[in-house]
Design a protein around this motif. Structure first.
Motif, PDB file in Angstrom:
ATOM      1  N   SER A  99       4.869   4.203   8.610  1.00 44.50           N
ATOM      2  CA  SER A  99       5.570   5.272   6.819  1.00 44.50           C
ATOM      3  C   SER A  99       5.159   5.007   6.131  1.00 44.50           C
ATOM      4  CB  SER A  99       7.094   4.606   7.592  1.00 44.50           C
ATOM      5  OG  SER A  99       6.919   3.251   6.632  1.00 44.50           O
ATOM      6  N   SER A 100       4.218   4.499   5.222  1.00 44.39           N
ATOM      7  CA  SER A 100       3.818   4.917   4.392  1.00 44.39           C
ATOM      8  C   SER A 100       2.767   5.859   3.938  1.00 44.39           C
ATOM      9  CB  SER A 100       2.709   3.504   3.686  1.00 44.39           C
ATOM     10  OG  SER A 100       1.396   3.405   4.703  1.00 44.39           O
ATOM     11  N   SER A 101       2.664   6.219   2.987  1.00 45.00           N
ATOM     12  CA  SER A 101       1.477   7.741   3.078  1.00 45.00           C
ATOM     13  C   SER A 101       0.295   7.021   3.488  1.00 45.00           C
ATOM     14  CB  SER A 101       1.063   7.825   1.638  1.00 45.00           C
ATOM     15  OG  SER A 101       0.515   7.401   0.918  1.00 45.00           O
ATOM     16  N   ARG A 104       1.256   7.347   7.499  1.00 49.54           N
ATOM     17  CA  ARG A 104       0.690   8.785   7.409  1.00 49.54           C
ATOM     18  C   ARG A 104      -0.516   9.424   8.030  1.00 49.54           C
ATOM     19  NH1 ARG A 104       4.983   8.495   3.756  1.00 49.54           N
ATOM     20  NH2 ARG A 104       4.382  10.089   3.231  1.00 49.54           N
ATOM     21  N   ASP A 141       4.522  -1.371   7.056  1.00 50.34           N
ATOM     22  CA  ASP A 141       3.917  -1.028   5.396  1.00 50.34           C
ATOM     23  C   ASP A 141       4.909  -1.088   5.011  1.00 50.34           C
ATOM     24  OD1 ASP A 141       2.161  -1.012   4.142  1.00 50.34           O
ATOM     25  OD2 ASP A 141       1.571   0.795   4.420  1.00 50.34           O
ATOM     26  N   SER A 142       6.718  -0.474   5.432  1.00 51.86           N
ATOM     27  CA  SER A 142       7.739  -0.367   4.892  1.00 51.86           C
ATOM     28  C   SER A 142       7.497  -1.356   2.958  1.00 51.86           C
ATOM     29  CB  SER A 142       8.795  -1.805   4.619  1.00 51.86           C
ATOM     30  OG  SER A 142       9.207  -1.599   6.168  1.00 51.86           O
ATOM     31  N   SER A 143       6.610  -1.798   2.602  1.00 55.40           N
ATOM     32  CA  SER A 143       6.723  -2.304   0.895  1.00 55.40           C
ATOM     33  C   SER A 143       5.788  -1.173   0.697  1.00 55.40           C
ATOM     34  CB  SER A 143       5.975  -3.566   0.736  1.00 55.40           C
ATOM     35  OG  SER A 143       4.739  -3.758   1.286  1.00 55.40           O
ATOM     36  N   ARG A 144       4.683  -0.545   1.323  1.00 56.19           N
ATOM     37  CA  ARG A 144       3.993   0.479   0.398  1.00 56.19           C
ATOM     38  C   ARG A 144       3.882   1.874   1.114  1.00 56.19           C
ATOM     39  NH1 ARG A 144      -2.379  -0.878   1.428  1.00 56.19           N
ATOM     40  NH2 ARG A 144      -1.710  -1.066   3.536  1.00 56.19           N
ATOM     41  N   THR A 145       6.474   2.444   1.546  1.00 55.09           N
ATOM     42  CA  THR A 145       6.580   3.213   1.639  1.00 55.09           C
ATOM     43  C   THR A 145       7.761   3.254   0.396  1.00 55.09           C
ATOM     44  OG1 THR A 145       6.448   2.903   3.464  1.00 55.09           O
ATOM     45  CG2 THR A 145       8.161   4.599   3.506  1.00 55.09           C
ATOM     46  N   SER A 146       7.984   4.874  -0.254  1.00 55.97           N
ATOM     47  CA  SER A 146       8.706   4.932  -0.763  1.00 55.97           C
ATOM     48  C   SER A 146      10.267   4.310  -0.439  1.00 55.97           C
ATOM     49  CB  SER A 146       9.235   6.298  -1.550  1.00 55.97           C
ATOM     50  OG  SER A 146       9.742   7.206  -0.750  1.00 55.97           O
ATOM     51  N   ASP A 149      11.837   7.592   1.217  1.00 51.91           N
ATOM     52  CA  ASP A 149      11.266   7.756   2.617  1.00 51.91           C
ATOM     53  C   ASP A 149      12.464   6.511   3.783  1.00 51.91           C
ATOM     54  OD1 ASP A 149      10.434   9.812   1.542  1.00 51.91           O
ATOM     55  OD2 ASP A 149       8.321   9.427   1.288  1.00 51.91           O
ATOM     56  N   ASP A 170       6.015  -6.573   5.047  1.00 53.68           N
ATOM     57  CA  ASP A 170       5.446  -6.127   3.890  1.00 53.68           C
ATOM     58  C   ASP A 170       3.539  -6.550   4.713  1.00 53.68           C
ATOM     59  OD1 ASP A 170       3.837  -6.842   1.187  1.00 53.68           O
ATOM     60  OD2 ASP A 170       4.444  -8.163   1.585  1.00 53.68           O
TER      61      ASP A 170
END
Length: 379
Positions: A99-101, A104, A141-146, A149, A170
């Motif tokens: 989900s992180s940029s 993506r 990668d939730s921890s690097r997803t806003s 989002d 994480d």
């Protein structure tokens, strides 16, 4: 939520297979799964059945064992993956998509709306085919997803009404405990679903992050035996249990069969060809070894002075070390008593002085110490 109200998703047979030295045979997996079940984990997570022909056979085999733990498999958010997973007979399916940029852009190329649409399609399909199967959806990668989002994704997933829990990952182990706490606490305000936390150990915060996730309202924690996994692995099963035990030992002793944990760790260490680290929190060689004189004196009076964990709960014994220059006369007297010897205070001081002097000059064994004690006793 009470810290006793949680479940372990044990991932040694999924995440652990990604460990650099892991190459489990089908029989290995059965042995490990049975040991995990004997210990009492609520869930055992397996490698995706589409990973290899053997992986599919292993899912089918373990799903049919009738273990007390629920058997799950972990798949990509792909319709074809889901069809294969359904055919194995597992009790639950854990779906994931980045989900992180970064994910993506460099992994699947989908935007947030496309992620939601794909996840909705796959989750709905699985539920239609097997309404009773347990579903978890995780944003890799939730921890690097806003946070915005994540809330958008998870809110859409919850509205489907087919998912039991969502997962926070994480993935590269960059989160701090406070960051994990704030993220779980925020998501808890937006969802009634269970929350699973998967923490990597790249910065050695995995166990702390997992415990903090529980404090913030998570309900499920992913672990691996010996903390193995991709790169530096994830939350250690024993480390997590140790942290929980230190908080409330009676609850943990009732929830899991702690005496089974040693066998489980020896088994996995043997299967992956590594030694249990000397400083492992429970089963390391030095875990319950006490050396300094001031420590051993207090330990002989009350073990709680320098032990947060009672080794007997895990079938482990402590050691009071005296074959060194830091030994104190109380520890030496304790050893003398074990040998059936008795000395007065003056003799103990002389023995302690002699032992320290020798230890300054050479390495001593416990046999050397015993010989000194016997020689004084014969004087």
């Amino acid at each position: 939520m009470s810290l006793s109200e949680f479940a372990i998703v044990e991932s040694t047979l999924r995440e652990g297979e990604q460990f650099i030295k892991a190459n489990f045979s089908s029989d290995d997996k059965v042995e490990i799964a049975e040991a995990l079940g004997a210990f009492g984990v609520e869930y055992i997570e397996l490698t995706s059945p589409i990973a290899s022909p053997q992986s599919r056979q292993d899912c089918e085999r373990l799903a049919g064992l009738g273990l007390p733990s629920k058997i799950l498999t972990h798949i990509r958010c792909h319709l074809e993956d889901a069809k294969v997973a359904l055919a194995t007979g597992v009790a639950g399916i854990n779906l994931t998509i980045g989900s992180s940029s970064l994910m993506r852009q460099f992994s699947h190329g989908k935007n947030i709306n496309q992620i939601i649409d794909l996840a909705s399609e796959v989750l709905t399909f699985i539920h239609q085919q097997a309404p009773n199967i347990e579903l978890r959806f995780s944003a890799e990668d939730s921890s690097r997803t806003s946070t915005e989002d994540l809330i958008k994704i998870y809110s859409a997933i919850e509205k489907l009404g087919v998912v039991k829990r969502i997962g926070i990952a994480d993935t590269v182990g960059i989160s701090t405990p406070m960051q994990v706490f704030e993220l779980v606490k925020t998501l808890r305000q937006f969802t009634n679903l269970d929350i699973e936390f998967h923490g990597h150990n790249d910065t050695e915060c995995a166990t702390a992050n997992s415990y903090t996730a529980l404090e913030a309202g998570a309900t499920h924690i992913d672990t691996c035996v010996l903390g193995i996994g991709e790169r530096n692995g994830i939350t250690s099963l024993a480390g997590f249990i140790a942290r929980l035990y230190a908080t409330n030992p009676e609850q943990i002793k009732c929830k899991y069969r702690l005496e089974e944990l040693a066998n489980l760790h020896e088994l996995v260490a043997r299967k992956v060809g590594i030694s249990i680290p000397f400083n492992h929190c429970i089963f390391g060689e030095s875990a319950f070894s006490h050396k300094a004189g001031i420590h051993t004196k207090a330990m002989l009076n009350s073990s709680e002075t320098y032990e947060a964990i009672n080794p007997r709960s895990f079938g482990v014994t402590r050691s009071i070390l005296i074959n060194h220059k830091l030994a104190g006369k109380q520890a030496i007297n304790h050893r003398a008593n074990e040998l059936g010897l008795s000395f007065n205070l003056s003799q103990l001081k002389d023995i302690t002085h002699r032992l320290k002097t020798l230890a300054d000059q050479q390495s001593l064994t416990i046999e050397d110490v015993d010989n000194i004690l016997y020689s004084y006793h014969c004087q």
